[in-house]
Scaffold this motif. Structure first.
Motif, short mmCIF file in Angstrom:
data_model
loop_
_atom_site.label_atom_id
_atom_site.label_comp_id
_atom_site.label_asym_id
_atom_site.label_seq_id
_atom_site.Cartn_x
_atom_site.Cartn_y
_atom_site.Cartn_z
N GLN A 179 -8.57 7.45 -51.31
CA GLN A 179 -8.23 6.29 -52.13
C GLN A 179 -9.30 5.20 -52.02
OE1 GLN A 179 -3.44 6.24 -52.50
NE2 GLN A 179 -4.24 5.48 -50.56
N LEU A 180 -9.72 4.90 -50.81
CA LEU A 180 -10.73 3.84 -50.63
C LEU A 180 -12.05 4.22 -51.28
CD1 LEU A 180 -10.06 2.70 -46.95
CD2 LEU A 180 -9.24 1.67 -49.08
N THR A 181 -12.39 5.50 -51.24
CA THR A 181 -13.60 5.97 -51.91
C THR A 181 -13.45 5.84 -53.42
OG1 THR A 181 -14.10 7.53 -50.13
CG2 THR A 181 -15.11 7.97 -52.26
N HIS A 182 -12.27 6.20 -53.92
CA HIS A 182 -12.01 6.19 -55.36
C HIS A 182 -12.17 4.79 -55.95
CE1 HIS A 182 -10.15 7.95 -59.00
NE2 HIS A 182 -9.55 6.78 -59.15
N VAL A 183 -11.81 3.75 -55.20
CA VAL A 183 -11.86 2.38 -55.73
C VAL A 183 -13.05 1.59 -55.16
CG1 VAL A 183 -9.38 2.34 -56.14
CG2 VAL A 183 -10.27 1.45 -53.97
N ASP A 184 -14.00 2.30 -54.55
CA ASP A 184 -15.25 1.69 -54.06
C ASP A 184 -15.04 0.67 -52.95
OD1 ASP A 184 -16.84 3.17 -55.91
OD2 ASP A 184 -16.38 1.72 -57.48
N LEU A 185 -14.05 0.90 -52.10
CA LEU A 185 -13.84 0.04 -50.94
C LEU A 185 -14.28 0.69 -49.63
CD1 LEU A 185 -10.36 -1.61 -51.68
CD2 LEU A 185 -12.56 -2.78 -51.48
N MET A 186 -14.59 1.97 -49.66
CA MET A 186 -14.94 2.68 -48.44
C MET A 186 -16.11 2.05 -47.67
SD MET A 186 -14.34 4.96 -46.21
CE MET A 186 -13.38 6.36 -46.75
N CYS A 223 -3.07 -0.12 -46.51
CA CYS A 223 -3.78 0.45 -47.66
C CYS A 223 -2.91 0.47 -48.91
CB CYS A 223 -4.27 1.86 -47.33
SG CYS A 223 -5.26 2.63 -48.64
N ASP A 224 -1.85 1.28 -48.91
CA ASP A 224 -1.03 1.48 -50.10
C ASP A 224 -0.25 0.22 -50.46
OD1 ASP A 224 -1.38 4.45 -50.62
OD2 ASP A 224 -0.80 4.44 -48.51
N GLY A 225 -0.44 -0.26 -51.69
CA GLY A 225 0.24 -1.46 -52.13
C GLY A 225 -0.46 -2.74 -51.75
N VAL A 226 -1.51 -2.63 -50.94
CA VAL A 226 -2.30 -3.79 -50.52
C VAL A 226 -3.72 -3.69 -51.09
CG1 VAL A 226 -3.38 -4.94 -48.53
CG2 VAL A 226 -0.96 -4.34 -48.48
N LEU A 227 -4.39 -2.58 -50.80
CA LEU A 227 -5.74 -2.36 -51.32
C LEU A 227 -5.74 -1.54 -52.60
CD1 LEU A 227 -7.59 -1.63 -47.95
CD2 LEU A 227 -7.49 -3.79 -49.21
N PRO A 287 -5.47 -5.69 -57.96
CA PRO A 287 -6.23 -6.84 -58.47
C PRO A 287 -6.57 -7.82 -57.35
CG PRO A 287 -4.42 -6.30 -59.94
CD PRO A 287 -4.22 -5.46 -58.72
N GLY A 288 -7.84 -8.17 -57.28
CA GLY A 288 -8.29 -9.13 -56.27
C GLY A 288 -8.65 -8.54 -54.93
N ALA A 289 -8.43 -7.22 -54.74
CA ALA A 289 -8.67 -6.62 -53.43
C ALA A 289 -10.14 -6.65 -53.03
CB ALA A 289 -8.14 -5.19 -53.39
N HIS A 290 -11.04 -6.43 -53.98
CA HIS A 290 -12.46 -6.45 -53.62
C HIS A 290 -12.87 -7.82 -53.10
CE1 HIS A 290 -12.97 -2.69 -56.09
NE2 HIS A 290 -13.74 -2.42 -55.06
N ASP A 291 -12.43 -8.88 -53.77
CA ASP A 291 -12.77 -10.23 -53.32
C ASP A 291 -12.13 -10.53 -51.96
OD1 ASP A 291 -14.24 -10.72 -55.59
OD2 ASP A 291 -12.62 -11.76 -56.63
N ALA A 292 -10.89 -10.08 -51.75
CA ALA A 292 -10.20 -10.32 -50.48
C ALA A 292 -10.90 -9.62 -49.33
CB ALA A 292 -8.75 -9.87 -50.58
N GLY A 324 -5.01 8.67 -61.66
CA GLY A 324 -4.54 7.37 -62.14
C GLY A 324 -4.67 6.18 -61.21
N LEU A 325 -5.27 6.36 -60.04
CA LEU A 325 -5.30 5.28 -59.05
C LEU A 325 -6.16 4.11 -59.50
CD1 LEU A 325 -4.41 4.47 -56.15
CD2 LEU A 325 -6.60 5.39 -55.36
N GLN A 326 -5.65 2.89 -59.25
CA GLN A 326 -6.39 1.66 -59.52
C GLN A 326 -6.41 0.80 -58.27
OE1 GLN A 326 -7.91 0.90 -62.51
NE2 GLN A 326 -7.27 2.93 -63.26
N VAL A 327 -7.45 0.01 -58.13
CA VAL A 327 -7.52 -0.95 -57.04
C VAL A 327 -6.52 -2.07 -57.31
CG1 VAL A 327 -9.30 -2.43 -58.05
CG2 VAL A 327 -9.14 -2.21 -55.56
#
Length: 225
Positions: A120-127, A10-14, A89-94, A84-87
């Motif tokens: 974190q996953l909820t915050h960046v819409d990956l959940m 998760c951290d540093g990857v997503l 870059p490119g994680a959604h596509d990956a 301040g959390l950001q996804v």
């Protein structure tokens, strides 16, 4: 290269959480007397659970590492992440490509506590991609670099670890994936880190998460899949 499941750290990857968490940890350790630069703190703690360094922290600060302090750290960390959390870059596509590649056999296997990962996953819409397939090292007998969290994720997906691809960014995480018997690819935005990540056991390095879909397609094509 015909992977049957993809297991993401998760951290540093997503999510780009590590600079935020590191800043909070460095500040709180300095408040207790252990003074480090941000770079020193990052090198020491990245990919590792703070609680696993209890003896070292107590020796450096001369103070006990209590559950109350750990709770306070997590609260300050969570507040900073929510602000301040950001996804990555490119994680959604990956993640979308991995989901399609494996027909949904993906999981998030992190060394962090479950609340942090899910928040974190909820915050960046990956959940939505990982609901019901999130594994925390805090809930295992051993956390990274031990393989427990990746073994648990593979077992849940009913996939032999040797058919799993692990996506990591730290040496502790790479060692965990390798120890589980999986193939590990590592995100490496800094070329200076490449030798360390390769030595830890990564078989493929890539510069950003957006590079993964094409890398997977090229690997599958080369394998005749």
């Amino acid at each position: 290269m015909n992977f049957q499941a993809v297991l993401f750290d998760c951290d540093g990857v997503l999510v780009d959480s590590e600079p935020i968490t590191n800043a909070v940890l460095r500040d709180m350790l300095e408040e207790r007397g252990w003074v480090m630069s941000p770079e020193e703190c990052f090198r020491y703690f990245v990919g590792k659970a703070v609680k696993d360094h209890k003896a070292e922290i107590e020796a450096r600060t001369g103070l006990p590492l209590t559950e109350e302090w750990l709770h306070a750290f997590r609260m300050r960390r969570n507040d900073a992440l929510q602000a301040g959390l950001q996804v990555m870059p490119g994680a959604h596509d990956a993640v979308s490509a991995a989901y399609e590649l494996t027909q949904g056999a993906i999981a998030c296997a992190s060394g962090a506590d479950r609340y942090k990962v899910e928040m974190q996953l909820t915050h960046v819409d990956l959940m939505p991609h990982f609901e019901g397939r999130i594994f925390s090292g805090h809930e295992m007998a051993r956390t990274k670099p031990a393989p427990d969290v990746y073994l648990a994720a593979a077992a849940h997906l009913e996939c032999d670890p040797k058919h799993c691809l692990v996506i990591e960014d730290s040496t502790a995480g790479i060692e965990a994936g390798v120890a589980a018997g999986a193939t590990v690819w590592a995100l490496c935005a800094d070329e200076a880190l490449a030798p360390v990540l390769l030595e830890a056991g990564a078989t493929q390095l890539f510069p950003h998460m957006g590079a993964l879909p094409d890398l997977w397609r090229a690997s599958r094509k080369a394998a005749g899949v």
